[in-house]
Design an enzyme around this catalytic site. Structure first.
Site, mmCIF file in Angstrom:
data_model
loop_
_atom_site.group_PDB
_atom_site.id
_atom_site.type_symbol
_atom_site.label_atom_id
_atom_site.label_comp_id
_atom_site.label_asym_id
_atom_site.label_seq_id
_atom_site.Cartn_x
_atom_site.Cartn_y
_atom_site.Cartn_z
ATOM 1 C CG LEU A 178 43.508 35.245 55.012
ATOM 2 C CD1 LEU A 178 43.444 36.765 55.009
ATOM 3 C CD2 LEU A 178 42.573 34.676 56.055
ATOM 4 C CG ASN A 224 40.425 37.015 50.387
ATOM 5 O OD1 ASN A 224 41.154 36.551 51.260
ATOM 6 N ND2 ASN A 224 39.701 38.104 50.566
ATOM 7 C CB CYS A 225 45.788 35.590 50.740
ATOM 8 S SG CYS A 225 47.511 36.081 50.863
ATOM 9 C CG ASP A 226 46.246 37.888 44.673
ATOM 10 O OD1 ASP A 226 45.282 37.128 44.454
ATOM 11 O OD2 ASP A 226 46.259 39.092 44.353
ATOM 12 N NE ARG A 247 44.070 33.412 44.558
ATOM 13 C CZ ARG A 247 43.296 34.441 44.890
ATOM 14 N NH1 ARG A 247 42.283 34.284 45.699
ATOM 15 N NH2 ARG A 247 43.527 35.633 44.406
#
Length: 115
Positions: A7, A9-11, A14
């Protein structure tokens, strides 16, 4: 090229991407939510992933989407129902998920790819 499913926005996703790119590996980031919105998170992809890894490893039982399912859906889950739910709610797929072309790596395994 490596395919990293996750995703935007998934840390963890990333971090995994940065780690892999830091090793000089070419990575294509594929947002599961956007894939589902476009109708491209299909049974063929999920079936292939479940053929490589056990469906229970793919199912993210720690996600808020899992906790929001009614108890009957959670208790009676089987492979087919799990794949249907993952297609409908991509946040139920554990991430990050790396397709190297030779293997499917999930979660913390991704950080060790290329070591």
């Amino acid at each position: 090229m490596l395919k990293l499913y996750g995703l935007a926005n998934c840390d963890s996703c990333r971090r995994a991407r940065r780690t892999l790119e830091g090793r000089g590996l070419a990575v294509e980031m594929i947002d599961l939510r956007r894939l589902a919105e476009r109708g491209e998170l299909d049974d063929a992809l999920l079936t292939r992933l479940a053929a490589e890894r056990d469906w229970q490893e793919l199912l993210n039982r720690r996600s808020s989407a899992w906790r929001q399912l009614d108890q009957a859906s959670r208790d009676g889950i089987d492979r087919d129902r799990a794949l249907t739910l993952m297609r409908e709610q991509p946040t139920l797929i554990r991430r990050p998920l790396l397709d190297s072309g030779n293997a499917i790596l999930i979660g913390a395994e991704v950080a060790h790819y290329g070591d």
